[in-house]
Design a protein around this motif. Structure first.
Motif, PDB file in Angstrom:
ATOM      1  N   UNK A 111       0.837  -1.192   0.000  1.00 44.20           N
ATOM      2  CA  UNK A 111       0.000   0.000   0.000  1.00 44.20           C
ATOM      3  C   UNK A 111       0.870   1.239   0.000  1.00 44.20           C
ATOM      4  N   UNK A 112       0.539   2.197  -0.855  1.00 43.29           N
ATOM      5  CA  UNK A 112       1.285   3.452  -0.918  1.00 43.29           C
ATOM      6  C   UNK A 112       0.817   4.406   0.163  1.00 43.29           C
ATOM      7  N   UNK A 113       1.265   5.624   0.084  1.00 42.25           N
ATOM      8  CA  UNK A 113       1.010   6.603   1.133  1.00 42.25           C
ATOM      9  C   UNK A 113      -0.347   7.268   0.991  1.00 42.25           C
ATOM     10  N   UNK A 114      -1.099   7.316   2.071  1.00 47.35           N
ATOM     11  CA  UNK A 114      -2.342   8.078   2.152  1.00 47.35           C
ATOM     12  C   UNK A 114      -2.404   8.732   3.523  1.00 47.35           C
ATOM     13  N   UNK A 115      -3.007   9.891   3.650  1.00 50.63           N
ATOM     14  CA  UNK A 115      -3.131  10.554   4.943  1.00 50.63           C
ATOM     15  C   UNK A 115      -4.589  10.865   5.218  1.00 50.63           C
ATOM     16  N   UNK A 116      -4.889  11.343   6.418  1.00 53.68           N
ATOM     17  CA  UNK A 116      -6.269  11.691   6.743  1.00 53.68           C
ATOM     18  C   UNK A 116      -6.758  12.785   5.793  1.00 53.68           C
ATOM     19  N   UNK A 143     -25.640   7.379  -3.027  1.00 54.09           N
ATOM     20  CA  UNK A 143     -24.760   8.434  -3.537  1.00 54.09           C
ATOM     21  C   UNK A 143     -23.720   8.903  -2.521  1.00 54.09           C
ATOM     22  N   UNK A 144     -24.093   9.003  -1.250  1.00 54.15           N
ATOM     23  CA  UNK A 144     -23.107   9.450  -0.269  1.00 54.15           C
ATOM     24  C   UNK A 144     -21.923   8.483  -0.195  1.00 54.15           C
ATOM     25  N   UNK A 145     -22.199   7.200  -0.243  1.00 57.70           N
ATOM     26  CA  UNK A 145     -21.132   6.194  -0.210  1.00 57.70           C
ATOM     27  C   UNK A 145     -20.330   6.212  -1.520  1.00 57.70           C
ATOM     28  N   UNK A 146     -21.013   6.393  -2.630  1.00 58.85           N
ATOM     29  CA  UNK A 146     -20.336   6.422  -3.916  1.00 58.85           C
ATOM     30  C   UNK A 146     -19.441   7.662  -4.042  1.00 58.85           C
ATOM     31  N   UNK A 147     -19.904   8.781  -3.530  1.00 59.83           N
ATOM     32  CA  UNK A 147     -19.080   9.993  -3.528  1.00 59.83           C
ATOM     33  C   UNK A 147     -17.836   9.791  -2.668  1.00 59.83           C
ATOM     34  N   UNK A 148     -18.012   9.187  -1.508  1.00 61.72           N
ATOM     35  CA  UNK A 148     -16.859   8.930  -0.637  1.00 61.72           C
ATOM     36  C   UNK A 148     -15.900   7.939  -1.299  1.00 61.72           C
ATOM     37  N   UNK A 149     -16.439   6.906  -1.940  1.00 62.19           N
ATOM     38  CA  UNK A 149     -15.589   5.946  -2.639  1.00 62.19           C
ATOM     39  C   UNK A 149     -14.792   6.641  -3.737  1.00 62.19           C
ATOM     40  N   UNK A 150     -15.412   7.577  -4.434  1.00 61.88           N
ATOM     41  CA  UNK A 150     -14.713   8.337  -5.473  1.00 61.88           C
ATOM     42  C   UNK A 150     -13.535   9.094  -4.882  1.00 61.88           C
ATOM     43  N   UNK A 151     -13.752   9.709  -3.739  1.00 62.13           N
ATOM     44  CA  UNK A 151     -12.691  10.451  -3.065  1.00 62.13           C
ATOM     45  C   UNK A 151     -11.569   9.520  -2.601  1.00 62.13           C
ATOM     46  N   UNK A 152     -11.938   8.382  -2.061  1.00 64.77           N
ATOM     47  CA  UNK A 152     -10.956   7.393  -1.622  1.00 64.77           C
ATOM     48  C   UNK A 152     -10.121   6.911  -2.808  1.00 64.77           C
ATOM     49  N   UNK A 182      -2.512   4.831   4.212  1.00 68.31           N
ATOM     50  CA  UNK A 182      -2.904   4.152   2.976  1.00 68.31           C
ATOM     51  C   UNK A 182      -3.647   2.868   3.275  1.00 68.31           C
ATOM     52  N   UNK A 183      -3.164   2.130   4.228  1.00 64.35           N
ATOM     53  CA  UNK A 183      -3.832   0.881   4.609  1.00 64.35           C
ATOM     54  C   UNK A 183      -5.255   1.152   5.067  1.00 64.35           C
ATOM     55  N   UNK A 184      -5.434   2.230   5.802  1.00 66.32           N
ATOM     56  CA  UNK A 184      -6.781   2.596   6.273  1.00 66.32           C
ATOM     57  C   UNK A 184      -7.703   2.968   5.105  1.00 66.32           C
ATOM     58  N   UNK A 185      -7.149   3.699   4.132  1.00 61.88           N
ATOM     59  CA  UNK A 185      -7.968   4.077   2.980  1.00 61.88           C
ATOM     60  C   UNK A 185      -8.362   2.875   2.135  1.00 61.88           C
ATOM     61  N   UNK A 186      -7.447   1.953   1.962  1.00 63.18           N
ATOM     62  CA  UNK A 186      -7.781   0.748   1.207  1.00 63.18           C
ATOM     63  C   UNK A 186      -8.875  -0.018   1.928  1.00 63.18           C
ATOM     64  N   UNK A 187      -8.757  -0.143   3.239  1.00 65.21           N
ATOM     65  CA  UNK A 187      -9.794  -0.835   4.016  1.00 65.21           C
ATOM     66  C   UNK A 187     -11.139  -0.113   3.900  1.00 65.21           C
TER      67      UNK A 187
END
Length: 144
Positions: free
Chosen positions: A22-27, A49-58, A124-129
């Motif tokens: 996993x690469x680098x991701x921050x809060x 849509x709220x979940x899909x928008x968040x997934x897009x951001x992730x 990054x690990x948190x974002x992937x999860x």
């Protein structure tokens, strides 16, 4: 309106969560969705849509930071986003919102990280999860 998240997106996120590099991701900073005036017909808002928008951001965040940490994945996360857009066939406004959220995730980390760090790897690990969880929630509840 139906959601069909490409199965490879769920599989790809899942494989990363189960031990892939996993690469680098921050809060991520809090989102700031601006409401725009609706002068045309009423916009249909999907219940996910709220979940899909968040997934897009992730996905945007993962795209930037995995490349930053030399995951050698090229544009694969952008491709996942493009496939989601293709399967959703959203209105122009909804498509713009999804793309905007992807770009917000990308740009937020671009402003913070110039190189890969240990704390970024943990984030990054948190974002992937989170991406795995969102993908699972969307497809389990709304997919076919």
């Amino acid at each position: 309106m139906k959601i069909t998240l490409p199965i490879f997106a769920v599989t790809l996120l899942g494989s990363l969560a189960l031990g892939g590099s996993v690469g680098a991701l921050a809060q991520q900073a809090a989102t700031n969705d601006a409401a725009s005036a609706n002068t045309g017909p009423a916009e249909i808002i999907a219940p996910y849509d709220d979940k899909l928008l968040r997934l897009s951001e992730v996905l945007g965040s993962i795209h930037y930071l995995r490349n930053l940490c030399k995951a050698n994945e090229g544009t694969q996360w952008r491709k996942v986003m493009e496939d989601i857009l293709a399967s959703e066939t959203p209105s122009e406004k909804r498509k713009a919102n999804l793309i905007s959220r992807f770009n917000r995730g990308y740009n937020a980390f671009n402003e913070v990280y110039g190189h890969c760090t240990a704390s970024a790897v943990v984030a990054a690990e948190r974002y992937v999860k989170e991406g795995v969880l969102l993908s699972s929630q969307i497809t389990t509840r709304y997919g076919r």
